[in-house]
Write a protein that holds these residues in place. Structure first.
Motif, PDB file in Angstrom:
ATOM      1  N   ILE A 461      -5.195   1.219 -18.666  1.00  0.00           N
ATOM      2  CA  ILE A 461      -3.719   1.756 -18.400  1.00  0.00           C
ATOM      3  C   ILE A 461      -3.518   3.127 -17.851  1.00  0.00           C
ATOM      4  O   ILE A 461      -3.774   3.692 -18.566  1.00  0.00           O
ATOM      5  CB  ILE A 461      -3.556   1.469 -19.230  1.00  0.00           C
ATOM      6  N   GLY A 462      -2.979   3.024 -16.996  1.00  0.00           N
ATOM      7  CA  GLY A 462      -2.943   4.735 -16.895  1.00  0.00           C
ATOM      8  C   GLY A 462      -3.590   5.236 -15.464  1.00  0.00           C
ATOM      9  O   GLY A 462      -3.348   6.676 -15.000  1.00  0.00           O
ATOM     10  N   GLU A 463      -4.636   4.489 -15.349  1.00  0.00           N
ATOM     11  CA  GLU A 463      -5.643   4.878 -14.375  1.00  0.00           C
ATOM     12  C   GLU A 463      -5.345   5.139 -12.863  1.00  0.00           C
ATOM     13  O   GLU A 463      -4.447   4.456 -11.972  1.00  0.00           O
ATOM     14  CB  GLU A 463      -6.871   4.311 -14.070  1.00  0.00           C
ATOM     15  N   ILE A 464      -5.971   6.371 -12.225  1.00  0.00           N
ATOM     16  CA  ILE A 464      -5.715   6.909 -10.717  1.00  0.00           C
ATOM     17  C   ILE A 464      -7.007   6.426  -9.540  1.00  0.00           C
ATOM     18  O   ILE A 464      -8.285   6.932 -10.625  1.00  0.00           O
ATOM     19  CB  ILE A 464      -4.620   7.615 -10.494  1.00  0.00           C
ATOM     20  N   LYS A 465      -6.928   6.263  -8.648  1.00  0.00           N
ATOM     21  CA  LYS A 465      -8.435   5.845  -8.276  1.00  0.00           C
ATOM     22  C   LYS A 465      -8.181   6.484  -6.935  1.00  0.00           C
ATOM     23  O   LYS A 465      -7.310   6.483  -6.517  1.00  0.00           O
ATOM     24  CB  LYS A 465      -8.330   4.265  -7.592  1.00  0.00           C
ATOM     25  N   GLN A 466      -9.325   8.056  -7.151  1.00  0.00           N
ATOM     26  CA  GLN A 466      -9.290   8.238  -5.405  1.00  0.00           C
ATOM     27  C   GLN A 466      -9.801   7.122  -4.360  1.00  0.00           C
ATOM     28  O   GLN A 466     -11.195   7.416  -4.370  1.00  0.00           O
ATOM     29  CB  GLN A 466      -9.617   9.415  -5.770  1.00  0.00           C
ATOM     30  N   LEU A 467      -9.623   6.663  -3.374  1.00  0.00           N
ATOM     31  CA  LEU A 467      -9.587   6.328  -2.457  1.00  0.00           C
ATOM     32  C   LEU A 467     -10.676   7.200  -1.159  1.00  0.00           C
ATOM     33  O   LEU A 467     -10.975   6.449  -0.759  1.00  0.00           O
ATOM     34  CB  LEU A 467      -9.172   5.029  -2.063  1.00  0.00           C
ATOM     35  N   LYS A 468     -10.162   8.600  -0.986  1.00  0.00           N
ATOM     36  CA  LYS A 468     -10.783   9.357   0.049  1.00  0.00           C
ATOM     37  C   LYS A 468     -10.342  10.778  -0.113  1.00  0.00           C
ATOM     38  O   LYS A 468      -9.239  11.441  -1.108  1.00  0.00           O
ATOM     39  CB  LYS A 468      -9.825   8.904   1.414  1.00  0.00           C
ATOM     40  N   LYS A 469     -11.556  11.534   0.258  1.00  0.00           N
ATOM     41  CA  LYS A 469     -11.282  12.945  -0.322  1.00  0.00           C
ATOM     42  C   LYS A 469     -11.258  13.862   0.984  1.00  0.00           C
ATOM     43  O   LYS A 469     -11.667  13.708   1.689  1.00  0.00           O
ATOM     44  CB  LYS A 469     -12.387  13.751  -1.214  1.00  0.00           C
ATOM     45  N   GLY A 470      -9.753  14.696   1.391  1.00  0.00           N
ATOM     46  CA  GLY A 470      -9.565  15.950   2.015  1.00  0.00           C
ATOM     47  C   GLY A 470      -9.015  16.712   1.572  1.00  0.00           C
ATOM     48  O   GLY A 470      -9.407  17.469   0.824  1.00  0.00           O
ATOM     49  N   SER A 471      -9.370  17.521   2.755  1.00  0.00           N
ATOM     50  CA  SER A 471      -9.192  19.060   2.433  1.00  0.00           C
ATOM     51  C   SER A 471      -6.952  19.954   1.723  1.00  0.00           C
ATOM     52  O   SER A 471      -7.233  20.645   0.963  1.00  0.00           O
ATOM     53  CB  SER A 471      -9.473  19.991   3.277  1.00  0.00           C
ATOM     54  N   LYS A 472      -6.479  19.445   2.603  1.00  0.00           N
ATOM     55  CA  LYS A 472      -5.340  19.693   2.322  1.00  0.00           C
ATOM     56  C   LYS A 472      -4.022  19.214   1.829  1.00  0.00           C
ATOM     57  O   LYS A 472      -3.025  19.450   0.948  1.00  0.00           O
ATOM     58  CB  LYS A 472      -4.503  20.808   3.573  1.00  0.00           C
ATOM     59  N   VAL A 473      -4.207  17.387   2.580  1.00  0.00           N
ATOM     60  CA  VAL A 473      -2.861  16.744   2.127  1.00  0.00           C
ATOM     61  C   VAL A 473      -3.879  15.716   0.770  1.00  0.00           C
ATOM     62  O   VAL A 473      -4.356  15.148   1.287  1.00  0.00           O
ATOM     63  CB  VAL A 473      -2.185  16.166   2.939  1.00  0.00           C
ATOM     64  N   ALA A 474      -2.169  15.509  -0.317  1.00  0.00           N
ATOM     65  CA  ALA A 474      -2.692  14.195  -0.718  1.00  0.00           C
ATOM     66  C   ALA A 474      -2.202  13.164  -0.489  1.00  0.00           C
ATOM     67  O   ALA A 474      -0.502  13.594  -1.163  1.00  0.00           O
ATOM     68  CB  ALA A 474      -3.090  14.776  -2.112  1.00  0.00           C
ATOM     69  N   ILE A 475      -2.214  12.319  -0.269  1.00  0.00           N
ATOM     70  CA  ILE A 475      -1.404  10.862  -0.158  1.00  0.00           C
ATOM     71  C   ILE A 475      -2.043  10.269  -1.889  1.00  0.00           C
ATOM     72  O   ILE A 475      -2.366   9.860  -1.608  1.00  0.00           O
ATOM     73  CB  ILE A 475      -1.859   9.938   0.605  1.00  0.00           C
ATOM     74  N   LEU A 476      -0.450   9.906  -1.688  1.00  0.00           N
ATOM     75  CA  LEU A 476      -0.219   9.242  -3.182  1.00  0.00           C
ATOM     76  C   LEU A 476       0.778   7.748  -3.266  1.00  0.00           C
ATOM     77  O   LEU A 476       1.767   7.701  -2.557  1.00  0.00           O
ATOM     78  CB  LEU A 476       0.749   9.514  -4.605  1.00  0.00           C
ATOM     79  N   SER A 477       0.049   6.779  -2.812  1.00  0.00           N
ATOM     80  CA  SER A 477       0.264   4.720  -2.761  1.00  0.00           C
ATOM     81  C   SER A 477       0.779   4.884  -4.132  1.00  0.00           C
ATOM     82  O   SER A 477      -0.929   4.461  -5.118  1.00  0.00           O
ATOM     83  CB  SER A 477      -0.362   4.579  -1.465  1.00  0.00           C
ATOM     84  N   THR A 478       1.040   3.818  -3.517  1.00  0.00           N
ATOM     85  CA  THR A 478       1.128   2.629  -5.669  1.00  0.00           C
ATOM     86  C   THR A 478       1.476   1.085  -4.874  1.00  0.00           C
ATOM     87  O   THR A 478       2.686   0.998  -3.583  1.00  0.00           O
ATOM     88  CB  THR A 478       1.957   2.714  -6.406  1.00  0.00           C
ATOM     89  N   GLY A 479      -0.011   0.430  -5.010  1.00  0.00           N
ATOM     90  CA  GLY A 479       0.713  -1.294  -4.666  1.00  0.00           C
ATOM     91  C   GLY A 479      -0.158  -1.407  -3.143  1.00  0.00           C
ATOM     92  O   GLY A 479      -0.418  -0.722  -2.758  1.00  0.00           O
ATOM     93  N   THR A 480       0.142  -2.591  -2.437  1.00  0.00           N
ATOM     94  CA  THR A 480      -0.308  -3.009  -1.786  1.00  0.00           C
ATOM     95  C   THR A 480       0.068  -2.040  -0.251  1.00  0.00           C
ATOM     96  O   THR A 480      -0.645  -2.337   0.865  1.00  0.00           O
ATOM     97  CB  THR A 480      -0.158  -4.595  -1.209  1.00  0.00           C
ATOM     98  N   ILE A 481       0.817  -1.421  -0.414  1.00  0.00           N
ATOM     99  CA  ILE A 481       1.473  -0.240   0.932  1.00  0.00           C
ATOM    100  C   ILE A 481       0.318   0.497   1.529  1.00  0.00           C
ATOM    101  O   ILE A 481       0.276   0.950   2.298  1.00  0.00           O
ATOM    102  CB  ILE A 481       2.522   0.509   0.154  1.00  0.00           C
ATOM    103  N   GLU A 482      -1.035   0.672  -0.197  1.00  0.00           N
ATOM    104  CA  GLU A 482      -2.420   1.324   0.227  1.00  0.00           C
ATOM    105  C   GLU A 482      -2.990   0.949   1.652  1.00  0.00           C
ATOM    106  O   GLU A 482      -3.350   1.186   2.229  1.00  0.00           O
ATOM    107  CB  GLU A 482      -3.315   0.576  -0.721  1.00  0.00           C
ATOM    108  N   ASN A 483      -3.432  -0.263   1.784  1.00  0.00           N
ATOM    109  CA  ASN A 483      -3.802  -1.068   2.986  1.00  0.00           C
ATOM    110  C   ASN A 483      -2.961  -0.676   4.569  1.00  0.00           C
ATOM    111  O   ASN A 483      -4.102  -0.028   5.452  1.00  0.00           O
ATOM    112  CB  ASN A 483      -3.686  -2.109   3.291  1.00  0.00           C
ATOM    113  N   ASN A 484      -2.275   0.157   4.214  1.00  0.00           N
ATOM    114  CA  ASN A 484      -1.258   0.718   5.361  1.00  0.00           C
ATOM    115  C   ASN A 484      -1.312   1.640   5.646  1.00  0.00           C
ATOM    116  O   ASN A 484      -2.388   2.441   6.041  1.00  0.00           O
ATOM    117  CB  ASN A 484      -0.120   0.282   5.556  1.00  0.00           C
ATOM    118  N   VAL A 485      -1.998   2.781   4.439  1.00  0.00           N
ATOM    119  CA  VAL A 485      -2.128   3.572   4.944  1.00  0.00           C
ATOM    120  C   VAL A 485      -3.622   3.950   4.774  1.00  0.00           C
ATOM    121  O   VAL A 485      -3.958   4.638   5.581  1.00  0.00           O
ATOM    122  CB  VAL A 485      -2.142   4.336   2.690  1.00  0.00           C
ATOM    123  N   THR A 486      -5.021   2.689   4.402  1.00  0.00           N
ATOM    124  CA  THR A 486      -5.930   3.327   4.525  1.00  0.00           C
ATOM    125  C   THR A 486      -6.084   3.110   6.106  1.00  0.00           C
ATOM    126  O   THR A 486      -6.855   3.757   6.896  1.00  0.00           O
ATOM    127  CB  THR A 486      -6.916   2.293   4.087  1.00  0.00           C
TER     128      THR A 486
END
Length: 585
Positions: A461-486
């Protein structure tokens, strides 16, 4: 006799120029018109076919729009729309920039009250009637048309209870077809069935006991009888109640035979009613089916699991649980408040309760969520189907407020899986000794995974998953909108700038992880398919101290009917909009 009468009817004033013996032809043409358009465009079918004669009779007898007609749930109102200035653009029903699938005050003077959810018509029409009395208008008529599935709701009874001690000029018409979206349930349905069958003595009449002038039941497809009865009731003052028997799907044989499937059948052959088959081989499952099948899997291993749904066993796929474990699954009718407190009562006795309610309908039970569940910290598992944007049903049905209205409640856990496997695993985790209430939100429609029935895994409960590592900007998404982001991140040239984190849990929030994300990036973007005010982005922003943050989500306005993709485009959440936005960094 004129070949086509409907083509000359733009308003009810045109309808009232006809003779009574011409009205059956109008009803037949109206029914065929609805079938022709819905067969090509999709939408709700059965409910409107069932009230064609009633619709014609109401607009013929009453002086609409001066007399005020309120429809309970807009599923019934297609014929009403066609007779009230919208025949020529009815083909735009539920489309972007077209007419709404439900009555809507801003669309027409004939739509006296906006309706999408159920059981509001009696209260609304009573309010109109009392207002007319206060203004000294004693001649105006106020009519509420309510289905038998809707009349079983508590709010409908609250309206009846109040109306019965007023002198309001109110006519309540019960459209009794024994079905809402699924077949009606409960003792009231049994009572109404007994009345229809002549097995209930007239002196034992619930409606008469509430001081209504009760008439019926009468055949809702007998136009002369309907007109005669409405004209009689027009002259009677005070609260009146007309019990009308109709057949949902009337006039299309297959729709009459399978009323659940033909509630909103999609596209079909107008002449036969045969639904056009879709090739669903090797497609990802609908999220509702992932929920339904997973619940059965869990219930086989856990005898304490209970399923509850308020009137949506098919739409929520609770039907699978009802078929497998009928003694442990309950359809409580259109009664969201009761569903929530029933679940709370069961939870006090150690049962593991999955209460499946569409996100938009949970709004109707907000007090119960706070007072009966969260305040007592009862581990009810709310499964919120149709979270996010829902498409053609439009503003009345979007599930975009749940994050905002649930996140402020103490003890409440909020989960938003990004795919089918994560939904299964959160359900598995929730039923395995969770000590607090949890709301699991997931969207309408299909997921993205064909191979979704993976072995269960516990989720922290409360875990966060890093899907991609980058250098400057962090995108934080929740739910199935993650698919659009990816998808968007794979199509931009500056992808190395972006990290992407998925938050399966919106609450509790992992503050230390957010602090670490903030420290390792120049700026933060949050993305959600919920409202921006009070939503996921707001929660993140409260935990950000120094870095720049941009929130993407649903703006502070009601999003009109269109496809989900069109609605996402409007909100800047579709893949192409995200590509453009990310590319600007």
């Amino acid at each position: 006799m004129k070949e086509n009468l409907l083509s000359d009817i733009t308003t009810p004033y045109d309808l009232r120029k006809l003779t009574p013996d011409q009205l059956p032809q109008v009803a037949n043409e109206l029914r065929n018109f609805i079938i022709d358009v819905v067969s090509q465009k999709g939408g709700h079918l059965g409910a409107s076919l069932g009230v064609v004669e009633l619709t014609v009779a109401l607009h013929y007898v009453f002086n609409t729009p001066d007399d005020l007609l309120v429809w309970d749930v807009g599923h019934q109102a297609y014929g009403h729309k066609i007779l009230t200035e919208r025949r020529t653009n009815f083909h735009t029903n539920r489309e972007k920039n077209g007419i709404s699938g439900f009555p809507k005050r801003s669309e027409s003077i004939y739509d006296t009250f906006g309706v999408g959810h159920s059981s509001t018509s009696i209260s609304a029409a009573l309010g109109m009637a009392i207002a007319s009395n206060l203004k000294g208008d004693t001649t105006k008529q106020h009519i509420a048309v309510i289905g038998d599935a809707s009349i079983a709701s508590g709010m409908a009874f609250e309206g009846l209870n109040h109306a019965g001690v007023t002198n309001a000029n109110l006519l309540v018409i019960l459209n009794d077809n024994a079905i809402g979206i699924d077949p009606s349930v409960g003792a009231l349905k049994d009572y109404l069935t007994a009345v229809k069958d002549g097995k209930n003595p007239k002196q034992n009449n619930i409606i008469k006991s509430l001081n209504f002038d009760y008439t019926g039941p009468i055949d809702g497809h007998d136009l002369p009888k309907l007109i005669s009865e409405l004209q009689r009731l027009q002259k009677i003052k005070g609260p009146k109640f007309l019990h009308v028997i109709t057949t949902k799907g009337k006039g299309l044989q297959l729709a009459e035979e399978d009323q659940v499937k033909y509630h909103a059948p999609g596209k079909f052959e107008a002449k036969t009613g045969k639904i056009h088959k879709k090739n669903e081989d090797n497609l990802p499952p609908k999220f509702q089916d992932v929920f339904g099948h997973t619940l059965v899997e869990l219930a086989k291993e856990n005898p304490k699991i209970i399923g509850i749904t308020p009137a949506m066993p098919t739409g929520s796929s609770m039907k699978f649980m009802m078929e497998a474990f009928p003694e442990r699954a309950f359809d409580v009718g259109i009664a969201e408040q009761h569903a929530v407190t029933l679940a709370a009562g069961m939870a006090t006795q150690g049962m593991v309760v999955f209460c499946n309610i569409y996100s938009t309908f949970l709004q109707r039970a907000y007090d119960q969520v706070i007072h009966d569940v969260a305040l007592q910290d009862l581990p009810v598992i709310f499964c919120l189907d149709r979270a996010g944007l829902v498409g053609e049903d439009g503003a009345t049905h979007h599930g975009v407020y749940d994050i905002a209205f649930l996140s402020c409640i103490p003890n409440m856990i909020i989960a938003a899986p990004c795919n089918e496997v994560e939904l299964r695993n959160i359900m598995f985790t929730a039923q395995n000794g969770l000590e607090h209430p949890i709301a699991i939100r997931y969207p309408r429609g299909r997921g993205e995974m064909v191979n979704w029935q993976q072995p269960f895994e516990n989720i922290t409960i409360g875990e966060i998953k890093q899907l991609k590592k980058g250098s400057k900007v962090a995108i934080l998404s929740t739910g199935t909108i993650e698919n659009n982001v990816t998808k968007a991140l794979t199509q931009i040239e500056n992808k190395e700038l972006f990290s992407h984190y998925h938050f399966p849990f919106i609450k509790p929030i992992n503050k230390s992880a957010i602090e670490e994300i903030e420290n390792n990036h120049d700026s933060i973007i949050t993305i959600e398919d919920g409202c921006l005010i009070g939503g996921f982005g707001t929660i993140i922003a409260k935990n950000i101290t120094t870095r720049k943050i941009t929130n993407l989500g649903i703006p502070d306005e009601f999003i009109e009917h269109a496809t989900v993709e069109e609605q996402q485009q409007f909100c800047g959440l579709d893949v192409n909009s995200l590509i453009k936005f990310f590319s600007s960094y």
